[in-house]
Motif scaffolding. Structure first.
Motif, PDB file in Angstrom:
ATOM      1  N   SER A 640       0.841  -1.199   0.000  1.00  0.00           N
ATOM      2  CA  SER A 640       0.000   0.000   0.000  1.00  0.00           C
ATOM      3  C   SER A 640       0.873   1.244   0.000  1.00  0.00           C
ATOM      4  CB  SER A 640      -0.918   0.020   1.224  1.00  0.00           C
ATOM      5  OG  SER A 640      -1.844  -1.041   1.179  1.00  0.00           O
ATOM      6  N   LEU A 641       0.381   2.270  -0.652  1.00  0.00           N
ATOM      7  CA  LEU A 641       1.023   3.578  -0.650  1.00  0.00           C
ATOM      8  C   LEU A 641       0.252   4.458   0.321  1.00  0.00           C
ATOM      9  CD1 LEU A 641       2.836   5.869  -1.730  1.00  0.00           C
ATOM     10  CD2 LEU A 641       1.212   6.132  -3.624  1.00  0.00           C
ATOM     11  N   ASN A 642       0.893   4.830   1.422  1.00  0.00           N
ATOM     12  CA  ASN A 642       0.286   5.691   2.425  1.00  0.00           C
ATOM     13  C   ASN A 642       0.508   7.144   2.014  1.00  0.00           C
ATOM     14  OD1 ASN A 642      -0.551   7.123   4.698  1.00  0.00           O
ATOM     15  ND2 ASN A 642       0.157   5.549   6.113  1.00  0.00           N
ATOM     16  N   LEU A 643      -0.562   7.815   1.592  1.00  0.00           N
ATOM     17  CA  LEU A 643      -0.443   9.182   1.091  1.00  0.00           C
ATOM     18  C   LEU A 643      -0.002  10.163   2.169  1.00  0.00           C
ATOM     19  CD1 LEU A 643      -3.657   9.289  -1.133  1.00  0.00           C
ATOM     20  CD2 LEU A 643      -1.312   8.855  -1.849  1.00  0.00           C
ATOM     21  N   GLN A 644      -0.228   9.809   3.416  1.00  0.00           N
ATOM     22  CA  GLN A 644       0.140  10.711   4.512  1.00  0.00           C
ATOM     23  C   GLN A 644       1.661  10.824   4.641  1.00  0.00           C
ATOM     24  OE1 GLN A 644      -1.935   9.735   8.075  1.00  0.00           O
ATOM     25  NE2 GLN A 644      -1.498  11.690   9.076  1.00  0.00           N
ATOM     26  N   HIS A 645       2.378   9.842   4.093  1.00  0.00           N
ATOM     27  CA  HIS A 645       3.835   9.846   4.200  1.00  0.00           C
ATOM     28  C   HIS A 645       4.497  10.667   3.087  1.00  0.00           C
ATOM     29  CE1 HIS A 645       3.648   5.775   6.560  1.00  0.00           C
ATOM     30  NE2 HIS A 645       3.289   6.826   7.301  1.00  0.00           N
ATOM     31  N   LEU A 646       3.713  11.169   2.155  1.00  0.00           N
ATOM     32  CA  LEU A 646       4.280  11.977   1.079  1.00  0.00           C
ATOM     33  C   LEU A 646       4.496  13.402   1.594  1.00  0.00           C
ATOM     34  CD1 LEU A 646       2.027  10.763  -1.875  1.00  0.00           C
ATOM     35  CD2 LEU A 646       4.329   9.971  -1.293  1.00  0.00           C
ATOM     36  N   PRO A 647       5.732  13.906   1.579  1.00  0.00           N
ATOM     37  CA  PRO A 647       6.003  15.232   2.154  1.00  0.00           C
ATOM     38  C   PRO A 647       5.450  16.355   1.292  1.00  0.00           C
ATOM     39  CG  PRO A 647       7.984  14.328   1.131  1.00  0.00           C
ATOM     40  CD  PRO A 647       6.952  13.254   1.058  1.00  0.00           C
ATOM     41  N   VAL A 648       4.538  17.141   1.863  1.00  0.00           N
ATOM     42  CA  VAL A 648       3.981  18.294   1.156  1.00  0.00           C
ATOM     43  C   VAL A 648       4.867  19.495   1.474  1.00  0.00           C
ATOM     44  CG1 VAL A 648       1.950  19.743   0.822  1.00  0.00           C
ATOM     45  CG2 VAL A 648       1.674  17.314   1.350  1.00  0.00           C
ATOM     46  N   GLU A 649       5.820  19.749   0.578  1.00  0.00           N
ATOM     47  CA  GLU A 649       6.779  20.822   0.798  1.00  0.00           C
ATOM     48  C   GLU A 649       7.177  21.415  -0.545  1.00  0.00           C
ATOM     49  OE1 GLU A 649       9.504  18.490   3.005  1.00  0.00           O
ATOM     50  OE2 GLU A 649      10.453  17.591   1.231  1.00  0.00           O
ATOM     51  N   SER A 650       7.896  22.518  -0.499  1.00  0.00           N
ATOM     52  CA  SER A 650       8.211  23.249  -1.728  1.00  0.00           C
ATOM     53  C   SER A 650       9.028  22.410  -2.699  1.00  0.00           C
ATOM     54  CB  SER A 650       8.965  24.536  -1.389  1.00  0.00           C
ATOM     55  OG  SER A 650      10.148  24.236  -0.659  1.00  0.00           O
ATOM     56  N   SER A 651       9.848  21.499  -2.192  1.00  0.00           N
ATOM     57  CA  SER A 651      10.665  20.667  -3.078  1.00  0.00           C
ATOM     58  C   SER A 651       9.825  19.708  -3.902  1.00  0.00           C
ATOM     59  CB  SER A 651      11.687  19.879  -2.250  1.00  0.00           C
ATOM     60  OG  SER A 651      11.034  19.019  -1.329  1.00  0.00           O
ATOM     61  N   ALA A 652       8.560  19.499  -3.499  1.00  0.00           N
ATOM     62  CA  ALA A 652       7.674  18.590  -4.231  1.00  0.00           C
ATOM     63  C   ALA A 652       6.777  19.355  -5.204  1.00  0.00           C
ATOM     64  CB  ALA A 652       6.815  17.800  -3.249  1.00  0.00           C
ATOM     65  N   ASN A 653       7.032  20.639  -5.433  1.00  0.00           N
ATOM     66  CA  ASN A 653       6.231  21.429  -6.358  1.00  0.00           C
ATOM     67  C   ASN A 653       6.212  20.765  -7.735  1.00  0.00           C
ATOM     68  OD1 ASN A 653       6.429  23.702  -8.636  1.00  0.00           O
ATOM     69  ND2 ASN A 653       5.092  24.432  -6.986  1.00  0.00           N
ATOM     70  N   LEU A 654       5.020  20.603  -8.300  1.00  0.00           N
ATOM     71  CA  LEU A 654       4.886  19.876  -9.565  1.00  0.00           C
ATOM     72  C   LEU A 654       5.651  20.543 -10.696  1.00  0.00           C
ATOM     73  CD1 LEU A 654       3.614  17.715 -11.435  1.00  0.00           C
ATOM     74  CD2 LEU A 654       1.646  19.250 -11.712  1.00  0.00           C
ATOM     75  N   ALA A 655       5.507  21.845 -10.867  1.00  0.00           N
ATOM     76  CA  ALA A 655       6.186  22.525 -11.966  1.00  0.00           C
ATOM     77  C   ALA A 655       7.695  22.339 -11.879  1.00  0.00           C
ATOM     78  CB  ALA A 655       5.823  24.010 -11.960  1.00  0.00           C
ATOM     79  N   GLN A 656       8.239  22.418 -10.663  1.00  0.00           N
ATOM     80  CA  GLN A 656       9.675  22.250 -10.490  1.00  0.00           C
ATOM     81  C   GLN A 656      10.094  20.807 -10.767  1.00  0.00           C
ATOM     82  OE1 GLN A 656      11.861  24.696 -10.031  1.00  0.00           O
ATOM     83  NE2 GLN A 656      13.473  23.164 -10.275  1.00  0.00           N
ATOM     84  N   ALA A 657       9.241  19.859 -10.341  1.00  0.00           N
ATOM     85  CA  ALA A 657       9.548  18.449 -10.576  1.00  0.00           C
ATOM     86  C   ALA A 657       9.557  18.128 -12.068  1.00  0.00           C
ATOM     87  CB  ALA A 657       8.524  17.571  -9.856  1.00  0.00           C
ATOM     88  N   LEU A 658       8.585  18.661 -12.814  1.00  0.00           N
ATOM     89  CA  LEU A 658       8.539  18.423 -14.257  1.00  0.00           C
ATOM     90  C   LEU A 658       9.743  19.050 -14.952  1.00  0.00           C
ATOM     91  CD1 LEU A 658       4.731  19.022 -15.000  1.00  0.00           C
ATOM     92  CD2 LEU A 658       5.913  16.843 -14.704  1.00  0.00           C
ATOM     93  N   LYS A 659      10.129  20.229 -14.486  1.00  0.00           N
ATOM     94  CA  LYS A 659      11.277  20.910 -15.085  1.00  0.00           C
ATOM     95  C   LYS A 659      12.566  20.135 -14.860  1.00  0.00           C
ATOM     96  CE  LYS A 659      13.885  25.246 -14.914  1.00  0.00           C
ATOM     97  NZ  LYS A 659      13.973  26.618 -14.318  1.00  0.00           N
ATOM     98  N   SER A 660      12.790  19.681 -13.639  1.00  0.00           N
ATOM     99  CA  SER A 660      14.049  19.003 -13.326  1.00  0.00           C
ATOM    100  C   SER A 660      14.136  17.632 -13.983  1.00  0.00           C
ATOM    101  CB  SER A 660      14.212  18.866 -11.805  1.00  0.00           C
ATOM    102  OG  SER A 660      13.148  18.093 -11.266  1.00  0.00           O
ATOM    103  N   ARG A 661      12.997  16.950 -14.163  1.00  0.00           N
ATOM    104  CA  ARG A 661      13.045  15.590 -14.713  1.00  0.00           C
ATOM    105  C   ARG A 661      13.015  15.580 -16.239  1.00  0.00           C
ATOM    106  NH1 ARG A 661      12.861  10.337 -14.139  1.00  0.00           N
ATOM    107  NH2 ARG A 661      11.419   9.024 -15.324  1.00  0.00           N
ATOM    108  N   TYR A 662      12.277  16.486 -16.862  1.00  0.00           N
ATOM    109  CA  TYR A 662      12.020  16.360 -18.295  1.00  0.00           C
ATOM    110  C   TYR A 662      12.626  17.467 -19.154  1.00  0.00           C
ATOM    111  CZ  TYR A 662       8.570  13.139 -16.399  1.00  0.00           C
ATOM    112  OH  TYR A 662       7.957  12.124 -15.722  1.00  0.00           O
ATOM    113  N   THR A 663      13.284  18.460 -18.544  1.00  0.00           N
ATOM    114  CA  THR A 663      13.888  19.536 -19.325  1.00  0.00           C
ATOM    115  C   THR A 663      15.324  19.169 -19.665  1.00  0.00           C
ATOM    116  OG1 THR A 663      12.491  21.219 -18.293  1.00  0.00           O
ATOM    117  CG2 THR A 663      14.524  21.969 -19.343  1.00  0.00           C
ATOM    118  N   ALA A 664      15.635  19.115 -20.954  1.00  0.00           N
ATOM    119  CA  ALA A 664      16.977  18.762 -21.400  1.00  0.00           C
ATOM    120  C   ALA A 664      17.937  19.917 -21.135  1.00  0.00           C
ATOM    121  CB  ALA A 664      16.964  18.424 -22.886  1.00  0.00           C
TER     122      ALA A 664
END
Length: 771
Positions: A640-664
């Motif tokens: 099981s994936l416990n959603l409560q364990h996912l850290p809600v913090e600035s480092s998890a910002n979606l736009a930043q995550a997409l940029k760091s993973r998929y921007t060449a």
């Protein structure tokens, strides 16, 4: 005398056949919906067929389109031709990726007597006949029923350089008669937008639009300021399943109240606009209904309803109004981005020119990345090792045949002084090697996996069953005809598929003809087989319960998903558990949480107190909602994936995550032979509309332009989760390796054949807008 009578009879039959053919004529009305089409997709063609005979004719009309093997597939249906009347009908067929406006196809009309019989008429055509627009592979396809452009024009491509991630070609002026009567013929549309056209639809068209939306289409209704042509709020709206339980109230508001919603108020004149409201946003408690645009009073003027795997959007403001259009309203990105789930700016040509004059336009050529779902599919289902052993033996036999039958045989006979026996030796060698070749080519030796597949499973919580889009190659060891059939949903589709890179592969010399009745979407196909593989694509909806998929991902009944406020502040937190109930490990998980907090729209740049026509460089490409993303290596079977364990913090910002993973970071060569690249690009295709957009501005006075990426796609729009990024939800994306095909597929009635392949799993949990 008998011979004379026979000759006269044959002559009469001949002239009757000619007369019959001359009595039937075929005209091509439009190619594609709105007379625009894209290569490599299922494309409709509208025909007008007439006869000047005296009696009705039961006929069969078919469109002949070659498949990957060069066989001619007749995609046809039965029609009744009435004398003195023009009969309009639709056909559709899957096209090849290299077809263009000069490609020639044939329409044939045959007499029908339980099956197609003698030919009545034939005509060849190309898309040029109707002046059809061939869409670039990298552009979206929007069709507007009505005469208004509705502010969509700035999605269109700019020449010579386009500063948008993806442009769209817009067909307007489309009438109800121009809309196909089967859902599969609408598959090539990215959106069908209904403006000021008539709402007189046939029952078949109503069913087609409804089924298309359920399977992932996006239907947008722009309501007029006066009247109720859709009968919304009544007991029998025009589209009952899409429009049931929708009610509106009409009201007038000052234009200034729409500031920030349809554009920025830059000295707008003072007048009132009449619009429809769909209730107050506090009343939107169902997760399948989302308020997209809301007045300061809380009244919702644009609402989106999720229906199956697609969406229908209700626009309560008549954005085709002439007064609005004269003011340049609505502004394309300000209004439409939230409806389409985009974050891309749409600068006009004049804005680009002003940026260039002001030395604010970038001079840096972006790093381009190309995404291609069709090429990923072709690579995944390639069966190069399946038949390679026996085909290698056959190839070796052919080489030996040439050596023994020609130079080696002649040398031996010459040495023995028996050259006069050469013809007998050649005949014996030819016979032996021909029989050997046939034996090895048709030998039914078992292969490990006769079916190789690549599948994408979509599961939206609350929607019955799953949707599976996929591709497969099937090894057919026989010579003859093989029936491939897909079980389950009666509206499921199984079609022969032509990979984009197969253009240079020669066709088989014994071209065959196959007829497909498109009265209902085909889920069975009779494939000419030649001891090789055949490729298909499929679109299926149903309940996946078989092992090892079992129940896939499910919410733990004892730990339901919820959104709560963290104590002592307003930060939201997730709780609940998601279980992997399949018997397989889900690899490389991306978990995304889109919150209910809509971000303010991007602001315009201000210079010396004056508002500029371009978006502020800091606000350019701003996401729609606050969102977070996390990566997990795997979720094992039963875990099981416990959603409560996912850290809600600035480092998890979606736009930043997409940029760091998929921007060449630099120009790089990527190949789909690399498994990691295929997975990465599948993720990018799923999140395409919210990837970091191309940068087109630089700071005034700064010579160096910022580095930028332009991400193009030539296919895969059907797997874009775009609309979900503007509404609260949880998205889980992962991969199953080495798994069987998730849809029921049988070959000549045998459903026990082994299958193996690669599956992408996408799980969406809608959250209510009011939490």
């Amino acid at each position: 005398m008998h011979m004379v009578h026979r000759a006269i009879s044959l002559l009469c039959i001949f002239w009757c056949t000619i007369a019959s053919a001359q009595n039937v004529s075929v005209e091509i009305d439009q190619f594609g919906v709105g007379n625009q089409w894209r290569a490599g997709e299922v494309t409709p063609v509208q025909l007008s067929i007439s006869t000047d005979g005296n009696t009705p004719i039961a006929a069969w009309v078919e469109w002949n389109v070659p498949d990957a093997d060069g066989d001619l597939v007749g995609w046809g249906r039965q029609v009744t031709l009435t004398p003195g009347a023009t009969n309009s009908t639709w056909l559709y067929a899957p096209l090849r990726a290299w077809d263009d406006n000069t490609t020639m196809w044939t329409i044939r009309v045959k007499r029908w007597d339980g099956q197609p019989e003698e030919l009545l008429a034939t005509t060849s055509f190309s898309p040029q006949v109707t002046n059809a627009t061939q869409l670039p592979m990298t552009s979206a396809n929007y069709v507007v029923c009505g005469t208004n452009r509705l502010g969509l024009q700035h999605y269109q491509p700019l020449e010579p350089l386009d500063y948008k991630q993806e442009s769209a070609i817009i067909a307007s002026g489309v009438t109800p008669n121009d809309v196909p009567d089967q859902w599969i013929a609408l598959q090539s549309l990215d959106a069908l937008i209904w403006s000021n056209a008539s709402t007189q639809l046939s029952m078949n068209q109503v069913e087609a639009i409804t089924e298309w939306v359920y399977r992932g289409g996006h239907f947008i209704v722009v309501l007029p300021s006066a009247g109720n042509p859709w009968a919304i709020g009544s007991s029998s709206p025009v589209l009952p399943e899409l429009m049931s339980n929708v009610s509106t109230t009409r009201q007038s508001v000052p234009l200034s109240m729409l500031d920030g919603m349809i554009g920025d108020n830059n000295n707008w004149p003072i007048f009132d606009v009449t619009l429809h409201a769909f209730g107050n946003e506090q009343s939107f408690h169902n997760a399948d209904e989302i308020p997209l645009i809301t007045l300061p009073s809380g009244d919702v003027i644009v609402m989106q309803r999720m229906f199956g795997f697609g969406a229908v959007t209700f626009v309560g403001l008549d954005i085709g109004n002439g007064q609005l259009a004269s003011l340049g309203l609505p502004e394309t990105d300000r209004f439409w981005n939230r409806i389409f789930g985009k974050r891309d700016d749409t600068p006009s040509r004049s804005t680009i020119d002003l940026l260039r004059e002001d030395e604010r336009l970038t001079t840096y050529y972006p790093i381009e990345t190309s995404l291609s779902l069709s090429k990923i599919a072709a690579t995944n289902i390639a069966m190069s090792t399946t038949a390679g052993g026996r085909l290698g033996i056959v190839f070796l036999i052919i080489i030996l045949y040439w050596l023994i039958g020609c130079p080696l045989g002649f040398f031996i006979l010459k040495h023995l002084d028996k050259k006069r026996w050469s013809w007998m030796i050649f005949l014996a060698v030819a016979t032996i090697f021909t029989l050997s070749t046939l034996f090895f080519a048709s030998n039914k030796s078992e292969v490990e996996s006769p079916i190789n597949h690549f599948s994408i499973i979509d599961h939206v919580y609350g929607v019955e069953g799953q949707r599976v889009q996929g591709w497969c190659s099937v090894f057919l060891p026989e010579f003859g005809d093989t029936t491939i059939s897909m079980g389950g949903d009666a509206n499921g589709v199984l079609m022969p598929w032509t990979p984009p890179d197969i253009q240079m592969t020669p066709s088989f010399f014994n071209r065959r003809e196959v007829e497909v009745d498109i009265k209902h979407p085909p889920h069975t196909f009779v494939q000419p087989s030649r001891a090789t593989t055949a490729m298909f694509d499929f679109n299926w909806i149903g309940g996946i319960t078989q092992s090892p998929f079992d129940s896939l991902l499910r919410v733990n009944p004892g730990r339901q998903i919820d959104v709560t406020q963290k104590r002592n502040n307003t930060l939201q937190r997730l709780s609940g558990e998601i279980e992997n109930q399949s018997a397989m490990t889900l690899h490389d998980l991306s978990v995304i949480w889109v919150t209910d907090e809509q971000l303010p729209p991007p602001t315009k740049s201000v210079n010396s107190g004056k508002q500029m026509p371009w978006t502020s460089i800091q606000e350019s490409g701003k996401p729609l909602n606050k969102a977070y993303a996390w990566r997990l290596p795997e979720l094992k079977a039963g875990e099981s994936l416990n959603l409560q364990h996912l850290p809600v913090e600035s480092s998890a910002n979606l736009a930043q995550a997409l940029k760091s993973r998929y921007t060449a970071k630099q120009h790089q060569y990527e190949t789909y032979q690399d498994f990691g690249t295929r997975k990465k690009h599948l993720e990018m295709l799923s999140m395409y509309a919210h990837l970091e957009p191309q940068k087109y501005q630089r700071h005034q006075g700064v010579k160096q332009s910022p580095s930028s990426n332009k991400i193009l796609r030539d296919s895969g729009r059907s797997i874009d989760l775009a609309e979900w990024f503007g509404k609260p939800c949880i998205i889980v994306v992962g991969f199953y390796y080495n798994c069987p095909i998730p849809v029921p597929l049988n070959v000549d009635g045998d459903d026990s054949l082994e299958s193996n392949g690669f599956t992408m799993m996408r799980w969406v949990y809608p959250l209510p807008s009011i939490q």
